[in-house]
Design a protein around this motif. Structure first.
Motif, PDB file in Angstrom:
ATOM      1  N   UNK A 197       0.530 -22.481  -7.519  1.00  0.00           N
ATOM      2  CA  UNK A 197       1.612 -22.561  -6.285  1.00  0.00           C
ATOM      3  C   UNK A 197       2.769 -21.602  -6.890  1.00  0.00           C
ATOM      4  N   UNK A 198       3.645 -21.198  -5.820  1.00  0.00           N
ATOM      5  CA  UNK A 198       4.778 -20.483  -6.589  1.00  0.00           C
ATOM      6  C   UNK A 198       5.356 -19.392  -5.321  1.00  0.00           C
ATOM      7  N   UNK A 199       6.455 -18.662  -5.880  1.00  0.00           N
ATOM      8  CA  UNK A 199       7.079 -17.864  -4.842  1.00  0.00           C
ATOM      9  C   UNK A 199       6.627 -16.299  -5.652  1.00  0.00           C
ATOM     10  N   UNK A 200       6.267 -15.523  -4.622  1.00  0.00           N
ATOM     11  CA  UNK A 200       5.746 -14.296  -5.143  1.00  0.00           C
ATOM     12  C   UNK A 200       6.481 -13.221  -4.285  1.00  0.00           C
ATOM     13  N   UNK A 201       6.351 -11.955  -5.016  1.00  0.00           N
ATOM     14  CA  UNK A 201       7.113 -10.579  -4.312  1.00  0.00           C
ATOM     15  C   UNK A 201       5.546  -9.878  -4.142  1.00  0.00           C
ATOM     16  N   UNK A 202       5.385  -9.604  -2.873  1.00  0.00           N
ATOM     17  CA  UNK A 202       3.904  -8.883  -2.726  1.00  0.00           C
ATOM     18  C   UNK A 202       4.164  -7.544  -1.836  1.00  0.00           C
ATOM     19  N   UNK A 203       3.442  -6.703  -2.192  1.00  0.00           N
ATOM     20  CA  UNK A 203       3.503  -5.470  -1.348  1.00  0.00           C
ATOM     21  C   UNK A 203       1.992  -5.395  -0.384  1.00  0.00           C
ATOM     22  N   UNK A 204       1.987  -4.689   0.616  1.00  0.00           N
ATOM     23  CA  UNK A 204       0.951  -4.617   1.426  1.00  0.00           C
ATOM     24  C   UNK A 204       0.444  -3.340   1.246  1.00  0.00           C
ATOM     25  N   UNK A 205      -0.960  -3.145   1.578  1.00  0.00           N
ATOM     26  CA  UNK A 205      -1.567  -1.729   1.542  1.00  0.00           C
ATOM     27  C   UNK A 205      -2.696  -1.906   2.851  1.00  0.00           C
ATOM     28  N   UNK A 206      -2.895  -0.875   3.449  1.00  0.00           N
ATOM     29  CA  UNK A 206      -3.919  -0.963   4.452  1.00  0.00           C
ATOM     30  C   UNK A 206      -5.249  -0.093   4.134  1.00  0.00           C
ATOM     31  N   UNK A 207      -6.201  -0.717   4.318  1.00  0.00           N
ATOM     32  CA  UNK A 207      -7.519  -0.041   3.912  1.00  0.00           C
ATOM     33  C   UNK A 207      -7.932   0.904   4.895  1.00  0.00           C
ATOM     34  N   UNK A 208      -8.009   2.116   4.542  1.00  0.00           N
ATOM     35  CA  UNK A 208      -8.195   3.144   5.443  1.00  0.00           C
ATOM     36  C   UNK A 208      -9.718   3.672   5.525  1.00  0.00           C
ATOM     37  N   UNK A 209     -10.187   4.590   6.557  1.00  0.00           N
ATOM     38  CA  UNK A 209     -11.387   4.695   6.801  1.00  0.00           C
ATOM     39  C   UNK A 209     -12.121   5.622   5.792  1.00  0.00           C
ATOM     40  N   UNK A 210     -11.044   6.280   4.757  1.00  0.00           N
ATOM     41  CA  UNK A 210     -11.612   6.767   3.747  1.00  0.00           C
ATOM     42  C   UNK A 210     -11.854   5.861   2.235  1.00  0.00           C
ATOM     43  N   UNK A 211     -11.591   4.727   2.640  1.00  0.00           N
ATOM     44  CA  UNK A 211     -11.787   3.770   1.486  1.00  0.00           C
ATOM     45  C   UNK A 211     -10.550   3.666   0.632  1.00  0.00           C
ATOM     46  N   UNK A 212      -9.492   4.681   0.835  1.00  0.00           N
ATOM     47  CA  UNK A 212      -8.411   4.676  -0.261  1.00  0.00           C
ATOM     48  C   UNK A 212      -7.248   3.925   0.467  1.00  0.00           C
ATOM     49  N   UNK A 213      -6.785   2.743  -0.332  1.00  0.00           N
ATOM     50  CA  UNK A 213      -5.666   1.918   0.150  1.00  0.00           C
ATOM     51  C   UNK A 213      -4.482   2.869   0.423  1.00  0.00           C
ATOM     52  N   UNK A 214      -3.685   2.411   1.613  1.00  0.00           N
ATOM     53  CA  UNK A 214      -2.504   3.528   1.687  1.00  0.00           C
ATOM     54  C   UNK A 214      -1.312   2.382   1.648  1.00  0.00           C
ATOM     55  N   UNK A 215      -0.144   2.583   1.176  1.00  0.00           N
ATOM     56  CA  UNK A 215       0.913   1.743   1.281  1.00  0.00           C
ATOM     57  C   UNK A 215       1.092   1.443   2.564  1.00  0.00           C
ATOM     58  N   UNK A 216       1.795   0.152   2.898  1.00  0.00           N
ATOM     59  CA  UNK A 216       1.983  -0.340   4.180  1.00  0.00           C
ATOM     60  C   UNK A 216       3.207  -1.129   4.263  1.00  0.00           C
ATOM     61  N   UNK A 217       4.139  -1.180   5.421  1.00  0.00           N
ATOM     62  CA  UNK A 217       5.143  -2.059   5.424  1.00  0.00           C
ATOM     63  C   UNK A 217       6.130  -2.121   4.253  1.00  0.00           C
ATOM     64  N   UNK A 218       6.361  -0.798   3.750  1.00  0.00           N
ATOM     65  CA  UNK A 218       7.293  -0.431   2.787  1.00  0.00           C
ATOM     66  C   UNK A 218       7.840  -1.797   2.096  1.00  0.00           C
ATOM     67  N   UNK A 219       7.789  -1.618   0.727  1.00  0.00           N
ATOM     68  CA  UNK A 219       8.633  -2.451  -0.300  1.00  0.00           C
ATOM     69  C   UNK A 219       7.969  -3.933  -0.460  1.00  0.00           C
TER      70      UNK A 219
END
Length: 172
Positions: A37-59
């Motif tokens: 349990x806790x408070x977290x600072x998280x980032x999002x990446x989105x899985x692309x067709x090439x299989x390489x995750x790309x940053x998403x939704x900034x910060x």
């Protein structure tokens, strides 16, 4: 007469001191979720067709994990902020996930999103004790999971981050 009152007051004082030290304080235990349990600072990446995750939704986004009312083998994963896909297309989610306390893992399949009644799937969830670094470099815990939402079935978001330390220099 004055001496008699002095003795009575002294006796009451001594009795008060000794009786105030005789407490049965309850043993406070952790919830079933414990250090997951806790408070977290998280980032999002989105899985692309090439299989390489790309940053998403900034910060960084603030995020919560906490025990359910049953306090047994589940917890809530709560992205209480709103993630903007565009000015008119946003999402957020809150759902209960099953946990394995010994391994600090969690997941759920097609569970209700309590914010918008869609369903949420979370896979490969893990809390790693001491596995992260805060903004100022302080060693802290980390979190990782993959989430997909029923209204975006072809998109898997990769969520990762670190535990909020509460220090001003670590805030985003």
């Amino acid at each position: 007469m004055k001496m008699r009152y002095t003795y009575i007051i002294a006796l009451l004082f001594v009795l008060g001191v000794f009786s105030s030290c005789d407490r049965d304080d309850p043993d406070v235990e952790m919830t079933a979720v414990g250090d997951m349990a806790g408070e977290w600072y998280v980032t999002y990446q989105v899985q692309t067709g090439s299989g390489t995750p790309e940053p998403f939704a900034g910060g960084y986004h603030q995020h919560l994990t906490y025990n359910t009312a049953g306090n047994t083998d589940s917890m809530f994963v709560d992205e209480f902020g709103t993630i903007a896909l565009s000015q008119t297309n946003t999402f957020h989610y809150k759902t209960a996930v099953g946990i394995n306390r010994a391994d600090r893992t969690f997941s759920t399949q097609n569970n209700l999103n309590l914010y918008d009644n869609n369903s949420v799937t979370i896979n490969n969830g893990k809390v790693i004790i001491g596995g992260g670094r805060s903004r100022s470099g302080v060693k802290t815990d980390s979190i990782y999971y993959e989430v997909s939402l029923s209204d975006r079935p072809d998109t898997t978001f990769i969520v990762s981050g670190h535990r909020r330390t509460g220090f001003e220099e670590d805030e985003f």
